[in-house]
Design an enzyme around this catalytic site. Structure first.
Site, mmCIF file in Angstrom:
data_model
loop_
_atom_site.group_PDB
_atom_site.id
_atom_site.type_symbol
_atom_site.label_atom_id
_atom_site.label_comp_id
_atom_site.label_asym_id
_atom_site.label_seq_id
_atom_site.Cartn_x
_atom_site.Cartn_y
_atom_site.Cartn_z
ATOM 1 N N GLN A 10 44.386 34.943 35.143
ATOM 2 C CA GLN A 10 43.812 33.609 35.311
ATOM 3 C C GLN A 10 43.378 33.039 33.962
ATOM 4 O OE1 GLN A 10 41.500 33.585 38.828
ATOM 5 N NE2 GLN A 10 40.705 31.542 38.526
ATOM 6 N N SER A 95 44.466 41.602 35.287
ATOM 7 C CA SER A 95 43.729 41.220 36.487
ATOM 8 C C SER A 95 44.701 40.837 37.599
ATOM 9 C CB SER A 95 42.721 40.124 36.166
ATOM 10 O OG SER A 95 41.829 39.901 37.237
ATOM 11 N N LEU A 96 44.757 39.570 38.030
ATOM 12 C CA LEU A 96 45.693 39.192 39.088
ATOM 13 C C LEU A 96 47.127 39.512 38.690
ATOM 14 C CD1 LEU A 96 47.711 36.413 39.013
ATOM 15 C CD2 LEU A 96 45.526 35.422 38.419
ATOM 16 N N ARG A 120 42.249 37.292 47.790
ATOM 17 C CA ARG A 120 41.475 37.805 46.657
ATOM 18 C C ARG A 120 40.714 36.672 45.985
ATOM 19 N NH1 ARG A 120 42.553 38.736 41.035
ATOM 20 N NH2 ARG A 120 41.824 40.763 40.249
ATOM 21 N N HIS A 206 35.060 40.879 37.872
ATOM 22 C CA HIS A 206 35.137 42.220 37.302
ATOM 23 C C HIS A 206 33.770 42.814 36.963
ATOM 24 C CE1 HIS A 206 39.443 42.161 37.389
ATOM 25 N NE2 HIS A 206 39.452 40.991 36.769
ATOM 26 N N GLN A 255 39.801 47.517 40.930
ATOM 27 C CA GLN A 255 39.990 46.492 39.908
ATOM 28 C C GLN A 255 39.092 45.270 40.131
ATOM 29 O OE1 GLN A 255 42.422 43.315 40.408
ATOM 30 N NE2 GLN A 255 44.077 44.056 39.112
#
Length: 315
Positions: A10, A95-96, A120, A206, A255
């Site tokens: 992102q 991440s994503l 998510r 996170h 994660q």
């Protein structure tokens, strides 16, 4: 040449992303159509010509970025003859982007990845009321100093601050309760950190405040089929390779609250002989970090048709 495909997270989203791929390549077009169908809405219209504020929403940005990455990959396969299982040693995503990497390597169906990322995004946004959390970049801090700063901010404020991303090149991000993160910025300046600033994000990603989102993802992933990926995934939270579907499920849950250990992921792949990192999807953030995290390695971007047309895996 030893190659890794890496997938952005992102922050790389922008209106218009993916449109040129959609127009140029039938294989890319099919990806956008599949994602739209999976979500039951025209996410592609928002991506190509919509409201930037709507695209910025986490629930839209996450599946949108995955769609662009997979559209670019399909174009590489159809137009440049790339074969991930043959040409690539590792996949990894920020991440994503880990979901994009898994879909690229055949571990997740694209429709499942889209639905998981929509969930998510919504779950991460809902985990902490808007305004109560924050994230800050500490530019010029090493991991040990950043952890010390976060710990001091937590102790002094009585609320949480943790290291969320170690991106490499002195780019560390901390995340947590706004009061603690703002205090961490002040502590960082007192400790000689070059720059410390709040990031324009809508939630404290996170960190342990994301636990409700991790619970939601645990339930969703338990009901999702995951196949062994065609090549090793280097996971965000361990900076280690895996192809085990059950472990991948656990890592995707971990994660949500765990730090993205990107510097260590890149270092691992470089030590395993990766000479070329190809960032697939929107933006050039990860490719820009290669020289800071894998000295001597090269990087390429594949996000628009001209990148596809010039692509070749040669020294």
């Amino acid at each position: 040449m030893t190659v890794a495909f890496i997938f952005p997270g992102q922050g790389s989203q922008a209106i218009g992303m993916g449109k040129a791929l959609f127009d140029a390549f039938a294989a890319s077009r099919k990806i956008f159509e599949e994602v739209d169908e999976a979500l039951g809405e025209k996410l592609s219209t928002l991506m190509f010509e919509g409201d930037p504020a709507q695209l910025q929403l986490t629930a839209n940005a996450q599946p949108a970025l995955m769609a662009v990455s997979l559209a670019a990959l399909r174009a590489l396969e159809s137009e440049a003859g790339a074969v991930l299982a043959r040409d690539v040693k590792f996949v990894a995503g920020h991440s994503l982007g880990e979901y994009s990497a898994l879909a690229a390597a055949g571990a997740l169906k694209i429709a499942d990845a889209a639905r998981l990322l929509r969930l998510r995004g919504k779950a991460m946004q809902a985990a902490v009321p808007v305004g109560e959390g924050a994230m800050a970049a500490l530019i010029g801090a090493d991991p040990e100093l950043a952890a010390k700063i976060a710990g001091e901010a937590t102790a002094a404020s009585g609320v949480l601050c943790e290291v969320a991303n170690d991106n490499g090149g002195g780019q560390i991000v901390v995340s947590g309760a706004r009061q603690a993160v703002e205090l961490a910025i002040e502590i960082a300046k007192e400790n000689g950190v070059k720059r410390a600033m709040l990031l324009p994000v809508s939630a404290p990603f996170h960190c342990a405040l994301m636990r409700p989102a991790a619970d939601a993802m645990r339930e969703a992933l338990a009901a999702t089929e995951i196949q062994p990926p065609a090549v090793d995934l280097v996971a965000n939270v361990t900076a280690a390779p895996t192809r085990d579907p059950d472990e991948i499920r656990q890592l995707l849950v971990a994660q949500v609250c765990g730090a993205v250990r990107w510097r260590e992921c890149m270092g691992f792949m470089h030590r395993q002989g990766v000479e070329l990192f190809v960032e697939i999807g929107a933006g050039k953030v990860l490719a820009g970090l290669v020289k800071r995290t894998a000295e001597g390695a090269r990087s390429l971007n594949v996000g628009v048709p001209s990148d596809v047309e010039s692509f070749k895996l040669t020294a």
